[in-house]
Design a protein around this motif. Structure first.
Motif, PDB file in Angstrom:
ATOM      1  N   VAL A  58      14.087  26.173  11.570  1.00  0.00           N
ATOM      2  CA  VAL A  58      13.089  25.859  10.644  1.00  0.00           C
ATOM      3  C   VAL A  58      13.392  24.592   9.818  1.00  0.00           C
ATOM      4  O   VAL A  58      14.483  24.449   8.979  1.00  0.00           O
ATOM      5  N   ALA A  59      12.969  23.362  10.216  1.00  0.00           N
ATOM      6  CA  ALA A  59      13.263  22.206   9.539  1.00  0.00           C
ATOM      7  C   ALA A  59      12.818  22.043   8.152  1.00  0.00           C
ATOM      8  O   ALA A  59      11.739  22.705   7.901  1.00  0.00           O
ATOM      9  N   SER A  60      13.321  21.113   7.426  1.00  0.00           N
ATOM     10  CA  SER A  60      12.847  21.057   5.963  1.00  0.00           C
ATOM     11  C   SER A  60      11.396  20.565   6.008  1.00  0.00           C
ATOM     12  O   SER A  60      10.721  21.023   5.050  1.00  0.00           O
ATOM     13  N   HIS A  61      10.803  19.897   6.880  1.00  0.00           N
ATOM     14  CA  HIS A  61       9.345  19.560   6.783  1.00  0.00           C
ATOM     15  C   HIS A  61       8.340  20.599   7.043  1.00  0.00           C
ATOM     16  O   HIS A  61       7.277  20.820   6.973  1.00  0.00           O
ATOM     17  N   GLN A  62       9.022  21.782   7.651  1.00  0.00           N
ATOM     18  CA  GLN A  62       8.120  22.747   7.807  1.00  0.00           C
ATOM     19  C   GLN A  62       8.092  23.734   6.878  1.00  0.00           C
ATOM     20  O   GLN A  62       7.580  25.133   6.983  1.00  0.00           O
ATOM     21  N   GLN A  63       8.898  23.711   5.770  1.00  0.00           N
ATOM     22  CA  GLN A  63       8.886  24.605   4.391  1.00  0.00           C
ATOM     23  C   GLN A  63       7.676  24.591   3.771  1.00  0.00           C
ATOM     24  O   GLN A  63       7.016  23.302   3.543  1.00  0.00           O
ATOM     25  N   ILE A  64       6.906  25.586   3.527  1.00  0.00           N
ATOM     26  CA  ILE A  64       5.790  25.717   2.705  1.00  0.00           C
ATOM     27  C   ILE A  64       5.886  26.388   1.560  1.00  0.00           C
ATOM     28  O   ILE A  64       6.753  27.322   1.351  1.00  0.00           O
ATOM     29  N   MET A  65       5.665  25.542   0.330  1.00  0.00           N
ATOM     30  CA  MET A  65       5.790  25.924  -0.988  1.00  0.00           C
ATOM     31  C   MET A  65       4.851  26.834  -1.587  1.00  0.00           C
ATOM     32  O   MET A  65       3.660  26.454  -1.610  1.00  0.00           O
ATOM     33  N   LEU A  66       5.072  27.990  -1.807  1.00  0.00           N
ATOM     34  CA  LEU A  66       4.186  28.976  -2.148  1.00  0.00           C
ATOM     35  C   LEU A  66       3.550  28.731  -3.497  1.00  0.00           C
ATOM     36  O   LEU A  66       2.199  28.847  -3.712  1.00  0.00           O
ATOM     37  N   ASP A  67       4.304  28.232  -4.492  1.00  0.00           N
ATOM     38  CA  ASP A  67       3.678  27.831  -5.821  1.00  0.00           C
ATOM     39  C   ASP A  67       2.708  26.537  -5.728  1.00  0.00           C
ATOM     40  O   ASP A  67       2.151  26.114  -6.696  1.00  0.00           O
ATOM     41  N   ALA A  68       2.561  25.847  -4.790  1.00  0.00           N
ATOM     42  CA  ALA A  68       1.894  24.814  -4.516  1.00  0.00           C
ATOM     43  C   ALA A  68       0.453  24.982  -4.077  1.00  0.00           C
ATOM     44  O   ALA A  68      -0.498  24.429  -3.935  1.00  0.00           O
ATOM     45  N   ARG A  69       0.403  26.456  -4.018  1.00  0.00           N
ATOM     46  CA  ARG A  69      -1.179  27.057  -3.543  1.00  0.00           C
ATOM     47  C   ARG A  69      -1.572  28.100  -4.686  1.00  0.00           C
ATOM     48  O   ARG A  69      -1.545  29.456  -4.328  1.00  0.00           O
ATOM     49  N   PRO A  70      -1.696  27.593  -5.831  1.00  0.00           N
ATOM     50  CA  PRO A  70      -1.966  28.392  -7.153  1.00  0.00           C
ATOM     51  C   PRO A  70      -3.226  29.241  -6.711  1.00  0.00           C
ATOM     52  O   PRO A  70      -3.554  30.512  -7.325  1.00  0.00           O
ATOM     53  N   GLU A  71      -4.230  28.825  -5.749  1.00  0.00           N
ATOM     54  CA  GLU A  71      -5.473  29.520  -5.602  1.00  0.00           C
ATOM     55  C   GLU A  71      -5.063  30.904  -4.964  1.00  0.00           C
ATOM     56  O   GLU A  71      -5.693  32.087  -5.097  1.00  0.00           O
ATOM     57  N   LEU A  72      -3.994  30.899  -4.018  1.00  0.00           N
ATOM     58  CA  LEU A  72      -3.456  32.109  -3.443  1.00  0.00           C
ATOM     59  C   LEU A  72      -2.526  33.046  -4.105  1.00  0.00           C
ATOM     60  O   LEU A  72      -2.355  34.240  -4.095  1.00  0.00           O
ATOM     61  N   LEU A  73      -2.222  32.352  -5.466  1.00  0.00           N
ATOM     62  CA  LEU A  73      -1.094  33.230  -6.130  1.00  0.00           C
ATOM     63  C   LEU A  73      -2.059  33.926  -7.305  1.00  0.00           C
ATOM     64  O   LEU A  73      -1.086  34.280  -8.247  1.00  0.00           O
ATOM     65  N   ARG A  74      -3.113  33.475  -7.648  1.00  0.00           N
ATOM     66  CA  ARG A  74      -3.686  34.022  -8.812  1.00  0.00           C
ATOM     67  C   ARG A  74      -3.517  35.329  -9.220  1.00  0.00           C
ATOM     68  O   ARG A  74      -3.443  35.703 -10.353  1.00  0.00           O
ATOM     69  N   ASP A  75      -3.472  36.408  -8.235  1.00  0.00           N
ATOM     70  CA  ASP A  75      -3.094  37.883  -8.618  1.00  0.00           C
ATOM     71  C   ASP A  75      -1.798  38.384  -8.262  1.00  0.00           C
ATOM     72  O   ASP A  75      -1.357  39.473  -8.296  1.00  0.00           O
ATOM     73  N   VAL A  76      -0.911  37.317  -8.185  1.00  0.00           N
ATOM     74  CA  VAL A  76       0.456  37.643  -7.492  1.00  0.00           C
ATOM     75  C   VAL A  76       1.389  37.556  -8.772  1.00  0.00           C
ATOM     76  O   VAL A  76       1.189  36.502  -9.630  1.00  0.00           O
ATOM     77  N   ILE A  77       2.035  38.669  -8.984  1.00  0.00           N
ATOM     78  CA  ILE A  77       3.136  38.507 -10.385  1.00  0.00           C
ATOM     79  C   ILE A  77       4.408  38.570  -9.696  1.00  0.00           C
ATOM     80  O   ILE A  77       5.231  37.822 -10.808  1.00  0.00           O
ATOM     81  N   GLU A  78       4.718  39.112  -8.330  1.00  0.00           N
ATOM     82  CA  GLU A  78       6.261  38.653  -8.166  1.00  0.00           C
ATOM     83  C   GLU A  78       6.269  38.313  -6.510  1.00  0.00           C
ATOM     84  O   GLU A  78       5.279  38.797  -5.774  1.00  0.00           O
ATOM     85  N   ILE A  79       7.020  37.575  -6.212  1.00  0.00           N
ATOM     86  CA  ILE A  79       7.364  37.376  -4.702  1.00  0.00           C
ATOM     87  C   ILE A  79       8.439  37.668  -4.149  1.00  0.00           C
ATOM     88  O   ILE A  79       9.518  37.375  -4.854  1.00  0.00           O
TER      89      ILE A  79
END
Length: 203
Positions: A58-79
């Motif tokens: 997995v190359a660095s440009h294929q990394q997806i930052m979860l905290d860049a998607r706040p709308e998907l983490l609204r109900d998430v308390i831990e990852i």
């Protein structure tokens, strides 16, 4: 019986990727050492060579930052989990099905998304005791494509990792099995394959 774990290939795969020159050189070194070892074996000693998992790059440009998607983490308390297989733990009262649906809409092309109950029912974990089930995330995100799900505050060593495993692709789940010495040409591989077929059929 003796057991030996050789970790050099795994380390180089994580650091440089399995498609790198560094990994190929280490594989060739291991192969040469193994050849010498097998040549010195007594005739009545069998050897089984296998691995504990596969790997993808997995190359660095294929990394997806979860905290860049706040709308998907609204109900998430831990990852939890690892970059190719994330577990999302939700706040009390949150609806796992709704969170999974939002992730499915956003990431279906890159990841397999399921609630805990769906993942258990699919059989990917094998039999799951109720006491263990509670430790799994409320929502599971497993990479389909060559991507990895990170948080921006993950350690630099984690972010630098190229070779990865943990998801459900054949390249990650498939492992080699080689017989040598007294076991070469025996029916051992067939027996292992039959056990695997039986377990898959019963899943």
């Amino acid at each position: 019986m003796a057991y030996l774990y050789v970790d050099e290939l795994d380390k180089v795969a994580h650091e440089s990727g399995w498609q790198s020159d560094a990994w190929v050189r280490r594989l060739e070194q291991f192969d040469a050492a193994l050849d010498g070892f097998l040549r010195g074996l007594p005739g009545d000693v069998g050897v089984i060579i296998t691995a504990d998992h596969g790997v993808v790059d997995v190359a660095s440009h294929q990394q997806i930052m979860l905290d860049a998607r706040p709308e998907l983490l609204r109900d998430v308390i831990e990852i939890g989990g690892e970059p190719r297989f994330r577990s999302l733990y939700l706040r009390d009262g949150a609806d796992p099905a709704a969170v999974a649906a939002a992730w499915e809409q956003a990431e279906a092309k890159r990841a397999w998304v399921a609630t805990r109950e769906e993942a258990i029912a699919s059989g990917i974990f094998g039999p799951v005791d109720d006491a263990v089930a509670a430790r799994l995330g409320d929502v599971i995100i497993a990479a389909r494509k060559l991507v990895a799900y990170y948080r921006s505050d993950d350690s630099p060593s984690a972010l630098a990792m190229i070779g990865q495993h943990g998801s459900l692709s054949e390249d990650e789940r498939g492992v080699p099995l080689i017989l040598a010495g007294a076991l070469a040409g025996s029916g051992f591989v067939g027996a292992v394959a039959e056990v695997a077929r039986t377990r898959i059929a019963g899943a």
